[in-house]
Design an enzyme around this catalytic site. Structure first.
Site, PDB file in Angstrom:
ATOM      1  N   ASP A  50       0.857  -1.177   0.000  1.00 23.38           N
ATOM      2  CA  ASP A  50       0.000   0.000   0.000  1.00 23.38           C
ATOM      3  C   ASP A  50       0.903   1.240   0.000  1.00 23.38           C
ATOM      4  OD1 ASP A  50      -3.095   0.528   0.754  1.00 23.38           O
ATOM      5  OD2 ASP A  50      -1.856   1.973   1.820  1.00 23.38           O
ATOM      6  N   PHE A  97     -10.267  -1.255  -1.148  1.00 24.46           N
ATOM      7  CA  PHE A  97     -10.044  -2.206  -0.059  1.00 24.46           C
ATOM      8  C   PHE A  97     -10.465  -3.606  -0.506  1.00 24.46           C
ATOM      9  CE2 PHE A  97     -10.873  -4.342   3.995  1.00 24.46           C
ATOM     10  CZ  PHE A  97      -9.673  -4.082   4.637  1.00 24.46           C
ATOM     11  N   ASP A 110      -7.023  -9.516   5.170  1.00 24.69           N
ATOM     12  CA  ASP A 110      -8.033  -9.535   6.231  1.00 24.69           C
ATOM     13  C   ASP A 110      -8.810  -8.234   6.349  1.00 24.69           C
ATOM     14  OD1 ASP A 110      -5.638  -8.168   7.340  1.00 24.69           O
ATOM     15  OD2 ASP A 110      -6.878  -8.067   9.148  1.00 24.69           O
TER      16      ASP A 110
HETATM   17  P1  IMP Z   1       1.999  -0.631   3.796  1.00 26.75           P
HETATM   18  O1  IMP Z   1       3.080  -0.751   4.822  1.00 26.75           O
HETATM   19  O2  IMP Z   1       1.323   0.711   3.840  1.00 26.75           O
HETATM   20  O3  IMP Z   1       2.464  -0.964   2.398  1.00 26.75           O
HETATM   21  O4  IMP Z   1       0.841  -1.607   4.227  1.00 26.75           O
HETATM   22  C1  IMP Z   1       0.779  -2.907   3.809  1.00 26.75           C
HETATM   23  C2  IMP Z   1      -0.190  -3.643   4.710  1.00 26.75           C
HETATM   24  O5  IMP Z   1      -1.433  -2.949   4.825  1.00 26.75           O
HETATM   25  C3  IMP Z   1      -0.548  -4.995   4.135  1.00 26.75           C
HETATM   26  O6  IMP Z   1       0.365  -5.993   4.523  1.00 26.75           O
HETATM   27  C4  IMP Z   1      -1.933  -5.217   4.691  1.00 26.75           C
HETATM   28  O7  IMP Z   1      -1.845  -5.785   5.984  1.00 26.75           O
HETATM   29  C5  IMP Z   1      -2.524  -3.841   4.829  1.00 26.75           C
HETATM   30  N1  IMP Z   1      -3.443  -3.520   3.701  1.00 26.75           N
HETATM   31  C6  IMP Z   1      -3.279  -2.533   2.798  1.00 26.75           C
HETATM   32  N2  IMP Z   1      -4.291  -2.504   1.920  1.00 26.75           N
HETATM   33  C7  IMP Z   1      -5.143  -3.503   2.279  1.00 26.75           C
HETATM   34  C8  IMP Z   1      -6.388  -3.994   1.728  1.00 26.75           C
HETATM   35  O8  IMP Z   1      -6.952  -3.509   0.727  1.00 26.75           O
HETATM   36  N3  IMP Z   1      -6.942  -5.062   2.382  1.00 26.75           N
HETATM   37  C9  IMP Z   1      -6.375  -5.636   3.475  1.00 26.75           C
HETATM   38  N4  IMP Z   1      -5.216  -5.219   4.004  1.00 26.75           N
HETATM   39  C10 IMP Z   1      -4.602  -4.158   3.421  1.00 26.75           C
END
Ligand code: IMP
Ligand code: MG
Length: 186
Positions: free
Chosen positions: A108, A158, A165
């Site tokens: 993300d 999402f 999850d």
């Molecule tokens: P980042 O560190 O911002 O890249 O976040 C990554 C983490 O956010 C992933 O490992 C997920 O746990 C969570 N995440 C981000 N987008 C989603 C989504 O659409 N559905 C479920 N979990 C998400």
């Protein structure tokens, strides 16, 4: 098309098990080609990546010699731009001189990967690459967190299922479902 209701949100099937299988196959083929002469260490990021990782490693060419290990972290967006990484399940394996492939369910902002890559490099990994089932390019805030291997790109929506999850639930779904109303992540 299948749909599912959870905590007042309506989700519709986006990637079927067959779509997912194609994505996994494509990623596995590229990793098999790139690591033919190496012995990669897959660092699987718990909890979400365990489903993707289980399919991915079984789709690699049989002659790829690889190992798997797990890590569980939680990131905080603190005031400092560096952020902080809490190790809930720390790394159990020596990564020094290893060709590491971090496996994620979804990228993300990229904060988790940004920090994990720095951690692996600090421990002396020979190389660090990233494989993820899903990637939200529009949300990326850390340039070095751009994944090397991507199952599927997604815009800022999402999703649940296939390891992803919603408050700890729905990881068991065999497909990936997109939320249809206001995203609970916003
Ligand atoms: P980042 O560190 O911002 O890249 O976040 C990554 C983490 O956010 C992933 O490992 C997920 O746990 C969570 N995440 C981000 N987008 C989603 C989504 O659409 N559905 C479920 N979990 C998400
Ligand atoms: Mg996660």
């Amino acid at each position: 098309m299948r749909s599912i209701d959870e905590q007042g949100y309506h989700f519709e099937e986006w990637l079927t098990p067959q779509d997912i299988a194609k994505d996994v196959e494509q990623v596995a083929k590229r990793i098999s080609a790139d690591y033919k002469t190496k012995e990669p260490l897959f660092v699987i990021v718990l909890n979400g990546a365990f489903v993707f990782a289980a399919d991915l490693i079984r789709s690699l060419d049989a002659d790829i010699r690889c190992e798997e290990t797990f890590i569980r972290v939680s990131s905080y967006y603190g005031m400092a731009s560096t952020g902080r990484l809490e190790f809930i399940v720390p790394l159990q394996q020596v990564v020094e001189n290893r060709d590491v492939i971090i496996v994620e369910d979804i990228i993300d902002s990229g904060l988790t990967i940004h920090q994990l890559k720095a951690h692996m490099r600090g421990l002396g990994a020979a190389s660090v690459r990233v494989a993820t089932m899903l990637f939200k390019p529009n949300k990326l805030e850390y340039d070095d967190a751009k994944p090397d291997y991507v199952g599927h790109e997604i815009s800022d929506e999402f999703v649940i299922g296939y390891g992803l999850d919603f408050d700890g639930f729905m990881r068991n779904l065999d497909a990936i479902y997109k939320v249809k109303e206001n995203s609970p992540s916003e």
